[in-house]
Design a protein around this motif. Structure first.
Motif, PDB file in Angstrom:
ATOM      1  N   ALA A  15       0.827  -1.202   0.000  1.00  0.00           N
ATOM      2  CA  ALA A  15       0.000   0.000   0.000  1.00  0.00           C
ATOM      3  C   ALA A  15       0.864   1.255   0.000  1.00  0.00           C
ATOM      4  CB  ALA A  15      -0.916  -0.016   1.223  1.00  0.00           C
ATOM      5  N   ARG A  16       1.931   1.237   0.769  1.00  0.00           N
ATOM      6  CA  ARG A  16       2.836   2.385   0.788  1.00  0.00           C
ATOM      7  C   ARG A  16       3.501   2.579  -0.573  1.00  0.00           C
ATOM      8  NH1 ARG A  16       5.867   0.792   6.456  1.00  0.00           N
ATOM      9  NH2 ARG A  16       4.303   1.609   7.919  1.00  0.00           N
ATOM     10  N   ALA A  17       3.877   1.464  -1.194  1.00  0.00           N
ATOM     11  CA  ALA A  17       4.592   1.539  -2.470  1.00  0.00           C
ATOM     12  C   ALA A  17       3.724   2.104  -3.585  1.00  0.00           C
ATOM     13  CB  ALA A  17       5.111   0.156  -2.854  1.00  0.00           C
ATOM     14  N   VAL A  18       2.443   1.773  -3.573  1.00  0.00           N
ATOM     15  CA  VAL A  18       1.562   2.204  -4.665  1.00  0.00           C
ATOM     16  C   VAL A  18       0.724   3.426  -4.284  1.00  0.00           C
ATOM     17  CG1 VAL A  18       1.450  -0.152  -5.554  1.00  0.00           C
ATOM     18  CG2 VAL A  18      -0.336   0.650  -3.989  1.00  0.00           C
ATOM     19  N   GLY A  19       0.863   3.905  -3.032  1.00  0.00           N
ATOM     20  CA  GLY A  19       0.150   5.103  -2.625  1.00  0.00           C
ATOM     21  C   GLY A  19      -1.293   4.878  -2.234  1.00  0.00           C
ATOM     22  N   ARG A  20      -1.631   3.661  -1.815  1.00  0.00           N
ATOM     23  CA  ARG A  20      -2.989   3.373  -1.367  1.00  0.00           C
ATOM     24  C   ARG A  20      -3.097   3.661   0.125  1.00  0.00           C
ATOM     25  NH1 ARG A  20      -3.293  -1.433  -3.147  1.00  0.00           N
ATOM     26  NH2 ARG A  20      -2.832  -2.577  -1.221  1.00  0.00           N
ATOM     27  N   ALA A  21      -4.135   4.353   0.514  1.00  0.00           N
ATOM     28  CA  ALA A  21      -4.285   4.764   1.913  1.00  0.00           C
ATOM     29  C   ALA A  21      -4.613   3.575   2.804  1.00  0.00           C
ATOM     30  CB  ALA A  21      -5.388   5.811   2.034  1.00  0.00           C
ATOM     31  N   VAL A  22      -3.846   3.424   3.872  1.00  0.00           N
ATOM     32  CA  VAL A  22      -4.127   2.436   4.913  1.00  0.00           C
ATOM     33  C   VAL A  22      -3.813   3.107   6.256  1.00  0.00           C
ATOM     34  CG1 VAL A  22      -3.643   0.398   3.494  1.00  0.00           C
ATOM     35  CG2 VAL A  22      -1.786   1.472   4.798  1.00  0.00           C
ATOM     36  N   PRO A  23      -4.356   2.592   7.353  1.00  0.00           N
ATOM     37  CA  PRO A  23      -4.015   3.174   8.656  1.00  0.00           C
ATOM     38  C   PRO A  23      -2.505   3.155   8.899  1.00  0.00           C
ATOM     39  CG  PRO A  23      -5.883   1.682   8.861  1.00  0.00           C
ATOM     40  CD  PRO A  23      -5.334   1.492   7.476  1.00  0.00           C
ATOM     41  N   ARG A  24      -2.030   4.151   9.634  1.00  0.00           N
ATOM     42  CA  ARG A  24      -0.596   4.244   9.934  1.00  0.00           C
ATOM     43  C   ARG A  24      -0.220   3.219  10.992  1.00  0.00           C
ATOM     44  NH1 ARG A  24       2.587   9.371  12.743  1.00  0.00           N
ATOM     45  NH2 ARG A  24       4.708   8.557  12.462  1.00  0.00           N
ATOM     46  N   LEU A  25       0.873   2.512  10.756  1.00  0.00           N
ATOM     47  CA  LEU A  25       1.344   1.513  11.707  1.00  0.00           C
ATOM     48  C   LEU A  25       2.243   2.166  12.756  1.00  0.00           C
ATOM     49  CD1 LEU A  25       1.940  -2.080  11.380  1.00  0.00           C
ATOM     50  CD2 LEU A  25       4.000  -0.852  12.055  1.00  0.00           C
ATOM     51  N   ILE A  26       1.936   1.932  14.018  1.00  0.00           N
ATOM     52  CA  ILE A  26       2.734   2.414  15.140  1.00  0.00           C
ATOM     53  C   ILE A  26       3.377   1.195  15.804  1.00  0.00           C
ATOM     54  CG2 ILE A  26       2.717   3.629  17.352  1.00  0.00           C
ATOM     55  CD1 ILE A  26       2.008   5.465  15.060  1.00  0.00           C
ATOM     56  N   THR A  27       4.688   1.143  15.787  1.00  0.00           N
ATOM     57  CA  THR A  27       5.400   0.009  16.380  1.00  0.00           C
ATOM     58  C   THR A  27       5.355   0.093  17.900  1.00  0.00           C
ATOM     59  OG1 THR A  27       6.892  -0.080  14.480  1.00  0.00           O
ATOM     60  CG2 THR A  27       7.617  -1.172  16.496  1.00  0.00           C
ATOM     61  N   CYS A  28       4.865  -0.960  18.520  1.00  0.00           N
ATOM     62  CA  CYS A  28       4.682  -0.984  19.973  1.00  0.00           C
ATOM     63  C   CYS A  28       5.469  -2.152  20.570  1.00  0.00           C
ATOM     64  CB  CYS A  28       3.209  -1.131  20.323  1.00  0.00           C
ATOM     65  SG  CYS A  28       2.161   0.188  19.669  1.00  0.00           S
ATOM     66  N   PRO A  29       6.574  -1.898  21.244  1.00  0.00           N
ATOM     67  CA  PRO A  29       7.367  -2.998  21.817  1.00  0.00           C
ATOM     68  C   PRO A  29       6.665  -3.762  22.945  1.00  0.00           C
ATOM     69  CG  PRO A  29       8.684  -0.988  21.600  1.00  0.00           C
ATOM     70  CD  PRO A  29       7.262  -0.607  21.375  1.00  0.00           C
ATOM     71  N   ASN A  30       5.527  -3.264  23.404  1.00  0.00           N
ATOM     72  CA  ASN A  30       4.805  -3.953  24.469  1.00  0.00           C
ATOM     73  C   ASN A  30       3.312  -3.892  24.193  1.00  0.00           C
ATOM     74  OD1 ASN A  30       3.267  -3.651  27.278  1.00  0.00           O
ATOM     75  ND2 ASN A  30       5.046  -4.993  27.572  1.00  0.00           N
ATOM     76  N   GLU A  31       2.622  -5.016  24.395  1.00  0.00           N
ATOM     77  CA  GLU A  31       1.199  -5.105  24.054  1.00  0.00           C
ATOM     78  C   GLU A  31       0.324  -4.252  24.971  1.00  0.00           C
ATOM     79  OE1 GLU A  31       3.113  -9.007  22.695  1.00  0.00           O
ATOM     80  OE2 GLU A  31       3.260  -7.650  24.431  1.00  0.00           O
ATOM     81  N   MET A  32       0.667  -4.197  26.268  1.00  0.00           N
ATOM     82  CA  MET A  32      -0.105  -3.364  27.197  1.00  0.00           C
ATOM     83  C   MET A  32      -0.103  -1.908  26.738  1.00  0.00           C
ATOM     84  SD  MET A  32      -1.768  -3.177  30.182  1.00  0.00           S
ATOM     85  CE  MET A  32      -2.223  -1.929  31.395  1.00  0.00           C
ATOM     86  N   VAL A  33       1.047  -1.439  26.294  1.00  0.00           N
ATOM     87  CA  VAL A  33       1.159  -0.069  25.810  1.00  0.00           C
ATOM     88  C   VAL A  33       0.339   0.116  24.546  1.00  0.00           C
ATOM     89  CG1 VAL A  33       2.734   1.730  25.032  1.00  0.00           C
ATOM     90  CG2 VAL A  33       3.438   0.182  26.870  1.00  0.00           C
ATOM     91  N   ALA A  34       0.384  -0.872  23.652  1.00  0.00           N
ATOM     92  CA  ALA A  34      -0.354  -0.777  22.395  1.00  0.00           C
ATOM     93  C   ALA A  34      -1.840  -0.578  22.638  1.00  0.00           C
ATOM     94  CB  ALA A  34      -0.121  -2.039  21.564  1.00  0.00           C
ATOM     95  N   MET A  35      -2.421  -1.435  23.487  1.00  0.00           N
ATOM     96  CA  MET A  35      -3.865  -1.340  23.698  1.00  0.00           C
ATOM     97  C   MET A  35      -4.230  -0.135  24.543  1.00  0.00           C
ATOM     98  SD  MET A  35      -6.484  -4.414  24.344  1.00  0.00           S
ATOM     99  CE  MET A  35      -8.258  -4.162  24.212  1.00  0.00           C
ATOM    100  N   SER A  36      -3.358   0.266  25.459  1.00  0.00           N
ATOM    101  CA  SER A  36      -3.616   1.470  26.242  1.00  0.00           C
ATOM    102  C   SER A  36      -3.590   2.714  25.356  1.00  0.00           C
ATOM    103  CB  SER A  36      -2.601   1.600  27.377  1.00  0.00           C
ATOM    104  OG  SER A  36      -2.727   0.534  28.295  1.00  0.00           O
ATOM    105  N   ALA A  37      -2.729   2.709  24.342  1.00  0.00           N
ATOM    106  CA  ALA A  37      -2.682   3.835  23.403  1.00  0.00           C
ATOM    107  C   ALA A  37      -3.977   3.916  22.599  1.00  0.00           C
ATOM    108  CB  ALA A  37      -1.489   3.698  22.475  1.00  0.00           C
ATOM    109  N   ALA A  38      -4.468   2.765  22.136  1.00  0.00           N
ATOM    110  CA  ALA A  38      -5.755   2.756  21.445  1.00  0.00           C
ATOM    111  C   ALA A  38      -6.878   3.196  22.372  1.00  0.00           C
ATOM    112  CB  ALA A  38      -6.028   1.357  20.894  1.00  0.00           C
ATOM    113  N   HIS A  39      -6.764   2.824  23.636  1.00  0.00           N
ATOM    114  CA  HIS A  39      -7.742   3.200  24.674  1.00  0.00           C
ATOM    115  C   HIS A  39      -7.793   4.722  24.824  1.00  0.00           C
ATOM    116  CE1 HIS A  39      -9.371   1.921  28.895  1.00  0.00           C
ATOM    117  NE2 HIS A  39      -9.696   3.191  28.697  1.00  0.00           N
ATOM    118  N   GLY A  40      -6.629   5.341  25.008  1.00  0.00           N
ATOM    119  CA  GLY A  40      -6.582   6.791  25.174  1.00  0.00           C
ATOM    120  C   GLY A  40      -7.067   7.530  23.948  1.00  0.00           C
ATOM    121  N   PHE A  41      -6.706   7.026  22.763  1.00  0.00           N
ATOM    122  CA  PHE A  41      -7.155   7.653  21.516  1.00  0.00           C
ATOM    123  C   PHE A  41      -8.675   7.627  21.439  1.00  0.00           C
ATOM    124  CE2 PHE A  41      -5.910   8.962  17.174  1.00  0.00           C
ATOM    125  CZ  PHE A  41      -7.139   8.873  16.528  1.00  0.00           C
ATOM    126  N   ALA A  42      -9.272   6.489  21.758  1.00  0.00           N
ATOM    127  CA  ALA A  42     -10.731   6.362  21.685  1.00  0.00           C
ATOM    128  C   ALA A  42     -11.424   7.247  22.711  1.00  0.00           C
ATOM    129  CB  ALA A  42     -11.130   4.902  21.881  1.00  0.00           C
TER     130      ALA A  42
END
Length: 570
Positions: free
Chosen positions: A38-65
């Motif tokens: 998708a990046r190579a051809v310019g197709r829009a997809v959600p941005r990937l955020i690298t999360c070294p820990n799963e608790m942080v990943a879901m807490s970030a989605a929690h705060g965003f929501a």
């Protein structure tokens, strides 16, 4: 190629997902490839955020929501990553937070029969009988992707569940082979997958509540999470000011009512005493509250008429729950309060009765305010949480978001921040510690132009995996201020023990296993992981300068700041 993974990303984009908070593993080659294509051809997809820990990943989605009301995506690694979500899943479920979770699964072929077949030893070890069962008790919806032909429908169905009351997390899983499957594109109209419309009060319910609220002598509203929708706060404020109804928060997760209003009667947590306002109310309207009171120590008077409005009045996920309500309604708070205000628009309520109510609640409000102000004064060289919070309050403006995980200082922080703006302060809504750092990061992604603060106990700071949080904050440009209320240990377990055994052996013991002596270098962790500005503060005369320097780092230098505030030892 257009694969199942391509279609899933397309569906997430259609559903309004901006970010994928990802902890990638051997089950995600198809997803990684689809994102790269998708990046190579310019197709829009959600941005990937690298999360070294799963608790942080879901807490970030929690705060965003919490800031936006929109679910984001979390991607984790098979059953291991699913289990690592643990406490964050609890928080999202109990806090009614919409989040889309996707986990891969071990391949189901082993001799190269299909693309994605097993080629690493770990794929035998990570094959379990019921991966979805790990989180099923917490999810509003769970399913397995078995073909790419209808994956978009599954994604939109999952998001419909996530955004419909009672809102919450949803979970999909898919093995490598199915995520690699080439499929034909399917067109989906997102308008067909909107959340279920909010429920309203029945007509006789509106009449019954209006009658009770207009005839009571001392009516009181008790709420906890009504403020998740700021529009509901507006309707509640309108109702209470019209009729002179007091508002008491119980374990508040949001700003449910402006604290500077004379009808505001404070907030209760685990206070081991009868709340006097609750004891005097003759009509109590409970709206959006999981724990309106703790009957063993505080409850309404015996003859009080109690009514209950909630999106989930049966509390279907709580095996033990009940209150003595005369009537209970499954309804959306904003919708119900609007109905009540419309019903009362032309009602005649005796001005003397309304004024008597206002005077009654004003006395309690002013006495409480004066006592809180007294506690904010510095106590010699001792750094108190009341003084720290008052200094923070002086630096909070209309553009500030506060994520509060103070635990034993929850009450103090809410009391002395004195928030008035709906949508400006949040707690996790659950009971698993470590939400604060990821949530602040997610909140900053959601509102990049706003100042974000995380106020946390030292125990919850360690649970938050600050090394991951601050690495991510530097990489993705999400600076925020963390204030650690450091009492060198877990004070809450100590308080719980003393509440049950006030004169037991533990009350006289020097060490009951909850102290953090010597304490970690909390600020240093953030500096090492993310280049944060840091300071340790031990005296009252150091607080204001430290806060100003830290906020300069966040607002001007665009980097995180961590202040380690040394409170009296637990």
């Amino acid at each position: 190629m257009y694969t199942t993974s391509t279609a899933m990303l397309e569906a997430l984009q259609e559903a309004g997902v901006d970010y994928i908070f990802a902890n990638l593993g051997s089950d995600h080659p198809a997803l990684v490839e689809a994102i790269a294509e998708a990046r190579a051809v310019g197709r829009a997809v959600p941005r990937l955020i690298t999360c070294p820990n799963e608790m942080v990943a879901m807490s970030a989605a929690h705060g965003f929501a919490q800031v936006t009301g929109r679910a984001q995506a979390v991607v984790v690694h098979v059953e291991c990553g699913t289990q690592a979500l643990a406490g964050a899943v609890h928080n999202a479920a109990k806090g009614r937070i919409p989040i889309f979770v996707f986990a891969g699964a071990s391949p189901y072929t082993q001799e190269g029969e299909l693309k994605g077949s097993r080629n690493e030893f770990i794929q035998w070890i990570q094959d379990v009988h019921d991966q979805r069962g790990i989180v099923r008790g917490y999810m509003r919806y769970d399913n397995e992707i078995r073909t790419g032909a209808n994956v978009k429908q599954l994604v939109h169905r999952a998001m419909q569940f996530a955004h419909s009351d009672p809102k919450g997390p949803v979970y999909l899983m898919g093995a490598r082979e199915v995520m690699e499957q080439a499929v034909e594109p399917v067109a989906i109209d997102p308008a067909h997958w909107r959340p279920i419309a909010p429920a309203a009060l029945p007509p006789d319910g509106v009449e019954a509540l209006a009658e009770a609220l207009t005839t009571a002598r001392t009516p009181l509203v008790v709420t906890s999470f009504l403020g998740r929708n700021p529009a509901a706060v507006e309707e509640l404020t309108r109702l209470c000011r019209r009729l002179g109804i007091g508002v008491l928060e119980s374990v508040p997760n949001y700003v449910n009512f402006p604290q500077d209003d004379l009808l505001y009667q404070g907030n209760q947590w685990n206070d081991p005493r009868q709340n006097p306002v609750l004891a005097e109310a003759d009509v109590v309207l409970v709206i959006d509250s999981d724990v309106p009171w703790i009957p063993q120590v505080s409850r309404p008077r015996a003859d009080a008429r109690i009514f209950h409005i909630d999106v989930d009045p049966l509390k279907s996920q709580m095996p033990l729950w009940y209150i003595p309500a005369l009537r209970s309604f499954r309804a959306d708070a904003h919708t119900a309060l609007r109905q009540l205000n419309e019903q009362l628009a032309d009602a005649t309520v005796g001005p003397d009765l309304v004024e008597a109510r206002r005077s009654h609640y004003q006395r309690f409000h002013e006495a409480r305010r004066d006592e809180l102000t007294r506690r904010e004064q510095p106590d010699g060289d001792v750094l108190t949480p009341e003084y720290v919070t008052a200094c923070i309050r002086a630096r909070v403006d209309e553009h500030t978001l506060v994520f509060n995980e103070g635990i034993s200082n929850y009450h103090t922080i809410i009391n002395h921040l004195r928030p008035t703006r709906p949508g400006s302060m949040f707690t996790s809504g659950g009971g698993s510690l470590g939400w604060n750092g990821g949530a602040a990061l997610g909140g900053k992604l959601a509102a990049p132009d706003r100042t974000v603060m995380a106020l946390t106990g030292d125990g919850s700071y360690m649970f938050s995996v600050p090394s991951s949080v601050h690495w991510m904050a530097r990489r993705y440009g999400t600076p925020f201020l963390t204030v650690v209320y450091n009492n060198r240990g877990w004070k809450s377990p100590k308080l719980s023990t003393l509440a049950v055994h006030p004169d037991g052996h533990a009350s006289r013991a020097d060490d009951i296993g909850v102290s953090f002596d010597p304490p970690p270098d909390y600020a240093g962790i953030a500096a090492a992981a993310g280049g944060a500005y840091t300071a340790v503060v031990r005296r009252p005369d150091e607080v204001e300068a430290a806060l100003d320097r830290a906020l300069h780092a966040v607002r001007v230098e665009k980097r995180c700041a961590v202040l380690d505030m040394w409170l009296p030892h637990l």
